[in-house]
Structure formats: structure tokens, C-alpha cells
Write a protein that holds these residues in place. Sequence first.
Motif, PDB file in Angstrom:
ATOM      1  N   ASP A  98       1.016  -1.283   0.042  1.00  0.00           N
ATOM      2  CA  ASP A  98      -0.135   0.022  -0.199  1.00  0.00           C
ATOM      3  C   ASP A  98       0.804   1.323   0.180  1.00  0.00           C
ATOM      4  O   ASP A  98       0.456   2.278  -0.661  1.00  0.00           O
ATOM      5  CB  ASP A  98      -0.852   0.001   1.284  1.00  0.00           C
ATOM      6  CG  ASP A  98      -2.140  -0.773   1.015  1.00  0.00           C
ATOM      7  OD1 ASP A  98      -2.450  -1.522  -0.196  1.00  0.00           O
ATOM      8  OD2 ASP A  98      -2.526  -1.200   1.997  1.00  0.00           O
ATOM      9  N   SER A  99       2.014   1.256   0.671  1.00  0.00           N
ATOM     10  CA  SER A  99       3.001   2.476   0.679  1.00  0.00           C
ATOM     11  C   SER A  99       3.571   2.588  -0.399  1.00  0.00           C
ATOM     12  O   SER A  99       3.462   3.737  -1.143  1.00  0.00           O
ATOM     13  CB  SER A  99       4.019   2.333   1.780  1.00  0.00           C
ATOM     14  OG  SER A  99       3.535   1.911   2.965  1.00  0.00           O
ATOM     15  N   GLY A 100       3.830   1.678  -1.249  1.00  0.00           N
ATOM     16  CA  GLY A 100       4.357   1.699  -2.362  1.00  0.00           C
ATOM     17  C   GLY A 100       3.372   2.004  -3.725  1.00  0.00           C
ATOM     18  O   GLY A 100       3.587   2.896  -4.634  1.00  0.00           O
ATOM     19  N   LEU A 101       1.847   1.505  -3.526  1.00  0.00           N
ATOM     20  CA  LEU A 101       1.010   1.876  -4.505  1.00  0.00           C
ATOM     21  C   LEU A 101       0.810   3.382  -4.403  1.00  0.00           C
ATOM     22  O   LEU A 101       0.247   3.978  -5.282  1.00  0.00           O
ATOM     23  CB  LEU A 101      -0.001   0.853  -4.136  1.00  0.00           C
ATOM     24  CG  LEU A 101      -0.011  -0.367  -4.900  1.00  0.00           C
ATOM     25  CD1 LEU A 101      -1.117  -0.995  -4.133  1.00  0.00           C
ATOM     26  CD2 LEU A 101       0.154  -0.301  -6.419  1.00  0.00           C
ATOM     27  N   ALA A 102       0.863   3.979  -3.224  1.00  0.00           N
ATOM     28  CA  ALA A 102       0.485   5.304  -3.008  1.00  0.00           C
ATOM     29  C   ALA A 102       1.630   6.251  -3.629  1.00  0.00           C
ATOM     30  O   ALA A 102       1.441   7.474  -3.653  1.00  0.00           O
ATOM     31  CB  ALA A 102       0.433   5.751  -1.731  1.00  0.00           C
ATOM     32  N   ASN A 103       2.497   5.827  -4.155  1.00  0.00           N
ATOM     33  CA  ASN A 103       3.721   6.469  -4.767  1.00  0.00           C
ATOM     34  C   ASN A 103       3.401   6.577  -6.320  1.00  0.00           C
ATOM     35  O   ASN A 103       3.427   5.915  -6.968  1.00  0.00           O
ATOM     36  CB  ASN A 103       5.059   5.659  -4.591  1.00  0.00           C
ATOM     37  CG  ASN A 103       6.355   6.565  -4.907  1.00  0.00           C
ATOM     38  OD1 ASN A 103       6.356   7.536  -5.699  1.00  0.00           O
ATOM     39  ND2 ASN A 103       7.494   6.344  -4.391  1.00  0.00           N
ATOM     40  N   ALA A 104       3.396   7.992  -6.734  1.00  0.00           N
ATOM     41  CA  ALA A 104       2.950   8.477  -8.122  1.00  0.00           C
ATOM     42  C   ALA A 104       4.146   7.873  -8.853  1.00  0.00           C
ATOM     43  O   ALA A 104       4.034   7.950 -10.186  1.00  0.00           O
ATOM     44  CB  ALA A 104       2.500   9.656  -8.037  1.00  0.00           C
ATOM     45  N   GLU A 105       5.221   7.797  -8.239  1.00  0.00           N
ATOM     46  CA  GLU A 105       6.503   7.715  -9.294  1.00  0.00           C
ATOM     47  C   GLU A 105       6.741   6.108  -9.684  1.00  0.00           C
ATOM     48  O   GLU A 105       7.692   5.793 -10.155  1.00  0.00           O
ATOM     49  CB  GLU A 105       7.698   8.494  -8.480  1.00  0.00           C
ATOM     50  CG  GLU A 105       7.734   9.764  -8.241  1.00  0.00           C
ATOM     51  CD  GLU A 105       8.987  10.151  -7.756  1.00  0.00           C
ATOM     52  OE1 GLU A 105       9.885   9.454  -7.222  1.00  0.00           O
ATOM     53  OE2 GLU A 105       8.921  11.457  -7.530  1.00  0.00           O
TER      54      GLU A 105
END
Length: 283
Positions: A98-105
Motif C-alpha cells: 500500500d505504501s508503494g502503490l501510493a507512490n505516483a513515481e
Amino acid sequence: MREPKLIETRRVKLTEIISENRMRPVNELAVDTLEKSYNELGVLIEKIQLRKVAHRDGVLVLMDGSHRMALAHRLNWDDIKADIWDCNDDQAALFEVDSGLANAELSTLELAIFLAKKKRIYEKLHPETKGGVAGGLARQNSASDIVSFAKSVAEKRDISERQIQRLVAIGSSLSPMEVADLNKMEKPVSLAVLQDLAKIDEPIIRGDVIARLTDGKASKVNEALEQLNPKKKSAKNPKDEAYSKLFQAWKRTPKAVQRRFVDENKDDLFGLIADGEVTHASN
């Protein structure tokens, strides 16, 4: 199931933190951006997230904050501020996802891997949703988060929910080794290439294709496949081709027509036979 519990927030020595099996490699450009922000503000706004693993003698394992950790090492810090959690393996994995998916990059490949793992973990935690995720999740109030999250990801990246489904399928089909190899490509792998790779069922062939994409021998999947299985072009002698056509025509011709042909062309045929005998004798 017991919910994750925040145990404490404190500064933790970098030497005490274990960072292993991370889904996304550290991007040095992202660390550079963090460093610029830190130099301007004089503080890292976000804390890293750690899990205290009871069955491993209470070791602290990184769940989120690889780039902040990399910056801390770059600046030679002794410690860093962290939230420390008590949770199980699946919850820790979901936290990282989830933390990764929240990253727009995230790149397209990373997005596919993160979405696939999100689906896999969620189905494990909620087996009632497996086998018809969209409909099953819609029936579960507790599952509404993944549905809304998929929509938000689609909107943020200006892609359809159908493409989100394709990304999940792609991420589910690739092995960790294949992902590592694709990450070595000079340019980020495109959605079209990933879709074509997902269509290859044979792991060995797909591995060979990825190898050609990675080393620059091919830029597209079809190009790599053609290199691996070149179409054999037979360089036929024109005389052989002419003979083959004549022979096939002769075999298809009725006997009566063959006799007529021989009768009408016997002088030419005898002349050819005589030429052949002369040539044979001279050899």
C-alpha cells in the motif's frame, strides 16, 4: 484476525534495522530529491515504518522507508525516527504494498507487481473474495478499500480499471527473477511489452525474450521471438524450381496427353538425350 498495533515511536539505530526482500529497488534519483528536501527543511517529514518480529527474537524489519534509510546512510546518521509495529507477515507485506502503490513515481512494471501482490495478499486475508474479485469485493463491506484504491490508482494514472486488471495479470505472471531482469533495462519497460510477455506461457522462452530485451538485442517481444525462432528462407536454385514445376505438371498430366507431347516433341527430346550422352561421355 488481530489488527496491526503501533508499539512505539522512537529513534532507532540504523545498524538495528534489517532491510530484506524489498519489492522496489532504491532509486538514487529519488534519494537525491529527498536530500534536497532535507537540506531545505532541515528535517525528514515522514518516519520510516518498522515491524518488530517476535518469532525472530524481536528484530526490527523495514516495512516502508527504503529511500529515507538510504538518505540516512548517505548522510552518515547513526539513527532515524521510526514507528514500530506489531503485525503478522501478511499485514507487513500489505503495508509495504500500500505504501508503494501510493507512490505516483512507480513505473508500469512496479505498479503491476505491487497490484498483483495486493490482490494475492488480500485474497489470502479474505478468501471469500477469491474467484471473482470485483464482484466478491463489492459484496464485502470490509473489502471496499481495495476496490476504491484500484479506482483511485486508475484515476491518478489516467488509465482504465480494465488496464488495472491487465496489470494485475501481468504482475501475477512474472517471476521475481524476471522482474529483476526487466528492472535492468535502460528504459522503463512499457505496458505493451509487459502485455506481450504475459502471453508467453513457457518460462524458458519468456526468460530468453527478456534477456534479449534487457541486453538491447530487441526492443519488442515479437522481435525477440523472431530472433529466437528465425523463419528459414530456402534459397532455391531457379533451375530446381523450374524442374519441380515441370515434374509436378507432368505427373498430373493424363497418359494420353503425355504420349501426344512426346510424339509432337520427339525430335527435341531425342536431341536433349543425345546432348546428355555426349556430355556424359566427355566427363
